[in-house]
Design a protein around this motif. Structure first.
Motif, PDB file in Angstrom:
ATOM      1  N   GLU A 187      13.606  18.947  29.529  1.00  0.00           N
ATOM      2  CA  GLU A 187      13.046  20.039  29.086  1.00  0.00           C
ATOM      3  C   GLU A 187      12.440  20.698  28.902  1.00  0.00           C
ATOM      4  N   SER A 227      17.204  22.034  33.471  1.00  0.00           N
ATOM      5  CA  SER A 227      18.359  21.771  32.294  1.00  0.00           C
ATOM      6  C   SER A 227      19.157  19.895  33.785  1.00  0.00           C
ATOM      7  N   PHE A 279      22.413  24.792  26.166  1.00  0.00           N
ATOM      8  CA  PHE A 279      21.429  25.362  27.177  1.00  0.00           C
ATOM      9  C   PHE A 279      20.609  26.577  26.143  1.00  0.00           C
ATOM     10  N   LEU A 309      25.827  22.631  34.431  1.00  0.00           N
ATOM     11  CA  LEU A 309      24.589  21.444  33.369  1.00  0.00           C
ATOM     12  C   LEU A 309      25.390  20.077  33.496  1.00  0.00           C
ATOM     13  N   MET A 365      17.789  26.217  34.389  1.00  0.00           N
ATOM     14  CA  MET A 365      19.270  25.128  35.333  1.00  0.00           C
ATOM     15  C   MET A 365      18.541  24.014  35.852  1.00  0.00           C
ATOM     16  N   LEU A 369      24.151  17.237  29.006  1.00  0.00           N
ATOM     17  CA  LEU A 369      23.958  18.247  28.645  1.00  0.00           C
ATOM     18  C   LEU A 369      25.459  19.005  27.733  1.00  0.00           C
TER      19      LEU A 369
END
Length: 276
Positions: free
Chosen positions: A91, A86, A56, A43, A83, A47
């Motif tokens: 988003e 992210s 997540f 991440l 992923m 995040l």
């Protein structure tokens, strides 16, 4: 005499002992739990500081609840797409920054037009970038060439009529500018040529045509903008399907890159050579 229940239990134990019992297929929830440490490492910093793997997981559950068709897809492709979103800081969902699209049994990652704008702004070379629709009753003129010009006055006092074209323009850090104008026919041609998921039930082309048209014209505009290697790598993830989690998802090869007109591996390598 042994009951049927005892016989069934005895057979199950025998299968386990012999290793012949079929393994239960892992669900996306199983994979999220299993891969939590790996997900946490991969991440981005923002995040990790804002909930990490727990945030997540909430995003993942929201996507699965909003679009149950994702549950029928390969769990690894779902996690990989999430992923990618992210790591780019985009988003998925109502903001329109990115999309997770069920495509057959796989999940395809798509960047929305707002996501493209966000990534372009972060590059540091582009002060502003936007896209608009032009209606039949608007005042609209443009001209390419040495004396290029773009003028759009929307008709806000009456019926604007049907949309017949879209344009995108950018203001650059050095004071320059660039713009591209595309008809709906040209946009639809690109959609039909490059986007294999366009005709699927959950494609944003079917639910958010205006946003996808703006995305298309912004992508065309990016051909003429000074963009970094990092931005090329990021936007090359658009409309891809992956099945692996890494700390840098741009390093994971895609099994289905549909629109490679910008951000291909060759272009990234050439850009890197120029900067060396």
């Amino acid at each position: 005499m042994a009951s049927q229940q005892q016989v069934d239990l005895k057979n199950q134990l025998a299968k386990k002992a012999n290793g012949t019992e079929p393994k239960k297929k892992k669900t996306v929830f199983d994979l999220i739990n299993q891969m939590t440490p790996e997900i946490e490492k991969a991440l981005p910093d923002f995040l990790r500081k804002n909930g990490g793997a727990e945030r997540f997981t909430r995003i993942a559950l929201t996507q699965l609840r909003t679009n149950p068709a994702l549950l029928k897809c390969d769990p690894k492709s779902f996690l990989a797409a999430l992923m990618q979103s992210s790591q780019l800081g985009l988003e998925p969902g109502v903001l329109g920054q990115s999309y997770l699209i069920p495509y057959g049994k796989e999940v395809q990652f798509q960047i929305g037009y707002k996501g493209f704008i966000e990534l372009a702004r972060r590059s540091g070379q582009i002060l502003s970038i936007t896209a608009h629709a032009v209606h039949e009753n608007d005042e609209f003129e443009f001209q390419y060439g040495l004396e290029e010009n773009l003028s759009h006055k929307p008709n806000i006092r009456g019926d604007r009529g049907e949309v017949y074209c879209y344009y995108a323009y950018a203001t650059l850090k050095d004071g320059g500018h660039a713009f591209v104008v595309m008809s709906k026919q040209d946009i639809n041609r690109i959609r039909d040529t490059y986007s294999k998921a366009a005709n699927t039930k959950y494609s944003p082309w079917n639910t958010e045509y205006d946003a996808m048209a703006k995305k298309t014209v912004i992508k065309q505009l990016m051909k003429y903008l000074p963009i970094s290697v990092e931005l090329l790598k990021n936007i090359s993830q658009d409309e891809t399907i992956k099945h692996e989690i890494k700390e840098d998802m741009t390093e994971v090869p895609s099994e289905d890159t549909e629109d490679s007109f910008v951000g291909t591996e060759w272009e990234v390598q050439e850009e890197q050579k120029e900067q060396e």
